[in-house]
Design an enzyme around this catalytic site. Structure first.
Site, PDB file in Angstrom:
ATOM      1  N   GLY A  18      23.366  41.831 -26.120  1.00 33.65           N
ATOM      2  CA  GLY A  18      22.564  42.926 -26.669  1.00 33.65           C
ATOM      3  C   GLY A  18      21.639  43.569 -25.658  1.00 33.65           C
ATOM      4  O   GLY A  18      20.646  44.187 -26.033  1.00 33.65           O
ATOM      5  N   ASP A  33      19.437  42.851 -31.948  1.00 34.43           N
ATOM      6  CA  ASP A  33      20.251  43.483 -30.903  1.00 34.43           C
ATOM      7  C   ASP A  33      21.626  42.830 -30.774  1.00 34.43           C
ATOM      8  O   ASP A  33      22.652  43.514 -30.751  1.00 34.43           O
ATOM      9  CB  ASP A  33      19.521  43.438 -29.555  1.00 34.43           C
ATOM     10  CG  ASP A  33      18.268  44.301 -29.536  1.00 34.43           C
ATOM     11  OD1 ASP A  33      18.234  45.306 -30.274  1.00 34.43           O
ATOM     12  OD2 ASP A  33      17.327  43.978 -28.789  1.00 34.43           O
ATOM     13  N   CYS A  81      11.337  32.812 -23.191  1.00 36.81           N
ATOM     14  CA  CYS A  81      12.026  32.192 -24.335  1.00 36.81           C
ATOM     15  C   CYS A  81      11.593  30.754 -24.584  1.00 36.81           C
ATOM     16  O   CYS A  81      11.420  30.343 -25.727  1.00 36.81           O
ATOM     17  CB  CYS A  81      13.539  32.274 -24.148  1.00 36.81           C
ATOM     18  SG  CYS A  81      14.143  31.460 -22.663  1.00 36.81           S
ATOM     19  N   MET A 132      23.686  30.407 -27.856  1.00 36.71           N
ATOM     20  CA  MET A 132      23.360  29.572 -26.696  1.00 36.71           C
ATOM     21  C   MET A 132      22.095  28.777 -26.973  1.00 36.71           C
ATOM     22  O   MET A 132      21.031  29.361 -27.162  1.00 36.71           O
ATOM     23  CB  MET A 132      23.125  30.456 -25.462  1.00 36.71           C
ATOM     24  CG  MET A 132      24.357  31.064 -24.894  1.00 36.71           C
ATOM     25  SD  MET A 132      23.960  32.136 -23.481  1.00 36.71           S
ATOM     26  CE  MET A 132      23.986  33.731 -24.277  1.00 36.71           C
ATOM     27  N   MET A 154      25.045  35.544 -29.132  1.00 35.97           N
ATOM     28  CA  MET A 154      24.219  35.888 -30.295  1.00 35.97           C
ATOM     29  C   MET A 154      22.977  35.008 -30.340  1.00 35.97           C
ATOM     30  O   MET A 154      23.072  33.789 -30.327  1.00 35.97           O
ATOM     31  CB  MET A 154      25.035  35.759 -31.579  1.00 35.97           C
ATOM     32  CG  MET A 154      26.208  36.721 -31.632  1.00 35.97           C
ATOM     33  SD  MET A 154      27.146  36.622 -33.181  1.00 35.97           S
ATOM     34  CE  MET A 154      25.982  37.369 -34.340  1.00 35.97           C
ATOM     35  N   SER A 155      21.820  35.668 -30.380  1.00 33.43           N
ATOM     36  CA  SER A 155      20.543  34.948 -30.327  1.00 33.43           C
ATOM     37  C   SER A 155      19.910  34.774 -31.701  1.00 33.43           C
ATOM     38  O   SER A 155      18.937  34.047 -31.851  1.00 33.43           O
ATOM     39  CB  SER A 155      19.565  35.722 -29.445  1.00 33.43           C
ATOM     40  OG  SER A 155      19.288  36.985 -30.041  1.00 33.43           O
ATOM     41  N   CYS A 176      17.842  33.436 -15.578  1.00 33.35           N
ATOM     42  CA  CYS A 176      18.638  33.083 -16.760  1.00 33.35           C
ATOM     43  C   CYS A 176      19.885  33.965 -16.853  1.00 33.35           C
ATOM     44  O   CYS A 176      20.980  33.482 -17.142  1.00 33.35           O
ATOM     45  CB  CYS A 176      17.789  33.223 -18.021  1.00 33.35           C
ATOM     46  SG  CYS A 176      18.689  32.797 -19.528  1.00 33.35           S
TER      47      CYS A 176
END
Length: 371
Positions: A128, A19, A200, A39, A14-15, A104
Site C-alpha cells: 500500500g 491502504d 512500527c 507480516m 497486508m497490515s 525495513c
C-alpha cells in the site's frame, strides 16, 4: 474482469490498515490471482497485555474474507530483529538518528517478504505504498506518488532494479482521500481505521521508555558551545539535531535547540534560536549509496534531494567518490541535517536512489553534530 490477469499471481503485504486493504481489493477487482500475507515482524504486546498484531491480523482476515482471497500470517521476527532492530540500536549507540522504515523496506518488505512470496509462486508483490513504478526501456523507474503529502519514495530509496521489477504499487496514482472512498464504497472492514504513525515496533508507547529497555541511559551535562552548563540531559540517544522539545530550559528569549553531541564526554550541546548558525550546513558525506536503476552514473549528478520525509526538495550536486561514498553539496544552506537519516535523490518525479547521512559540513569543515 480481465482474463489475462488471472494467470498473474500477486502477493499483497497486508497490515490490517486501509491502504493495504484497498491495494488487495483493487488487484482482485482487476482480476489478478491475489494472496494476502500478514507480516508479523515484532512480538508486540501493549501495557494491557493485548497483542496489537493480533488485532491487525483480525482486520486482515475480515478484509480478505470480504474480497474473497486466501490469506496467511508469516513470521519475520528473526529477520526483523537481525536486519532492522539491531541496526536501529547500533545507530543510537553511535549517537545517530536511524531510519528503520528505510531498512525495513530494503531487508524485510522487499527482500524477506518478496522471497517468501516467490516461494508461493508470486509473479509480483504489492504493498500500500504511495509510490509509482514505470517501465522505461529495460528498466523500471521509481516515481513519486501523486499525493504529495503521502509520497513514500523517501523510504523506498534503497530498492534495486531486481526488487522494483517485482513490485506493484496500485495506490501510487491516487490521493489518500480516494483510497478511503474506495474502501467505504467496497464496505471494507478497515475503511474508517485510523492510519498508524511512528515506528512500527514502538507503536503508541513512550519512545524514551521503549529505548531505555534496550539501551542504558546515561544522563550528563547540557552545555552551550562556549561551555556554559545549562542543566542535565537524560541520555544522548534521546536527542536529535535541531530538537527543541524536552530540553527543560526555561528563561526569556528564543527557544533552545540541540546543536551537537559529544559521545566521549557525554555532553549535549544546545544553543538559542531556530536559525542559530551551527544548525546550518552546506554539504554532507553519505554512505551506503544505492541507485534504483542500473544505468551508468556520471561522477557528478545535478539533481534535488530530501534529507527528511515530507521535506521540500533542495537543489544539490552529488559527487560520487571512489570509495563508494558521495559528497552532496547544497545550492543553499540547509537546517538541521541529521546523521543517520536518509538523503534521497530525485530527478523531477523520478527517485534516483539515496544513502545514509554520515557527516555534515560547512565551509569545508566538519560540524561536530555527533563527535
Amino acid at each position: 474482469m480481465s482474463t489475462n490477469n488471472s494467470d498473474i499471481r500477486v502477493v499483497v503485504g497486508m497490515s490490517g490498515g486501509v491502504d493495504s486493504s484497498v491495494t488487495a481489493h483493487i488487484l482482485k477487482e482487476q482480476g489478478y490471482d491475489v494472496i494476502g500475507i500478514f507480516m508479523k515482524n515484532w512480538d508486540d504486546t501493549d501495557e494491557f497485555g493485548v497483542c496489537t498484531a493480533t488485532e491487525d491480523y483480525d482486520d486482515v482476515i475480515r478484509v480478505a474474507n470480504q474480497i474473497g482471497i486466501p490469506y496467511y500470517a508469516v513470521n519475520f521476527e528473526k529477520e526483523y530483529w537481525d536486519k532492522v532492530f539491531t541496526y536501529f540500536l547500533d545507530e543510537y549507540k553511535l549517537g545517530r538518528t536511524p531510519n528503520p522504515d528505510v531498512m525495513c523496506n530494503k531487508e524485510i518488505k522487499f527482500k524477506a517478504f518478496l522471497e517468501h512470496a516467490e516461494s508461493l509462486g508470486a509473479d509480483y508483490v504489492a504493498t500500500g505504498h504511495y509510490a509509482q513504478v514505470k517501465k522505461v526501456g529495460d528498466e523500471i523507474e521509481l516515481l513519486r506518488g501523486v499525493d504529495n503529502n503521502k509520497d513514500q519514495t523517501y523510504f523506498l530509496n534503497q530498492l534495486s532494479q531486481d526488487q522494483l521489477k517485482k513490485v506493484m504499487f496500485p495506490l501510487g496514482g491516487m490521493e489518500k482521500t480516494e483510497v478511503r472512498e474506495i474502501a467505504k464504497k467496497a464496505g471494507l472492514a478497515t475503511a474508517n481505521k485510523k492510519d498508524s504513525t511512528g515506528i512500527c515496533f514502538i507503536g503508541e508507547r513512550n519512545f524514551k521508555q521503549f529505548l531505555s529497555e534496550y539501551l542504558p541511559a546515561q544522563p550528563g551535562e547540557m552545555r552551550t558551545l562556549n561551555g556554559e552548563v545549562l542543566g542535565k540531559h537524560d541520555g544522548l540517544m534521546y536527542y536529535t539535531i535541531g530538537q527543541r522539545h524536552g530540553l527543560g530550559i526555561g528563561g526569556d528569549g528564543e527557544p533552545w535547540f540541540v546543536v551537537g553531541k559529544d559521545l566521549k564526554e557525554n555532553v549535549l550541546f544546545v544553543e538559542q534560536g531556530f536559525h542559530h548558525e551551527t544548525l546550518y550546513s552546506d554539504s554532507l558525506i553519505a554512505t551506503d549509496i544505492s541507485f534504483t536503476t542500473n544505468a551508468e552514473k556520471p561522477k557528478t549528478i545535478e539533481c534535488t534531494a530530501k534529507f527528511r520525509y515530507r521535506q521540500t526538495d533542495t537543489k544539490v550536486t552529488v559527487h560520487l567518490r571512489e570509495d563508494g561514498t558521495a559528497e552532496v553539496v547544497f545550492a543553499d544552506p540547509v537546517r538541521a541535517i541529521t546523521p543517520g537519516q536518509a538523503v534521497v535523490f530525485y530527478d523531477g518525479d523520478i527517485c534516483l536512489g539515496g544513502g545514509t547521512i554520515d557527516t555534515v559540513w560547512k565551509n569545508g569543515a566538519k560540524l561536530d553534530y555527533v563527535g
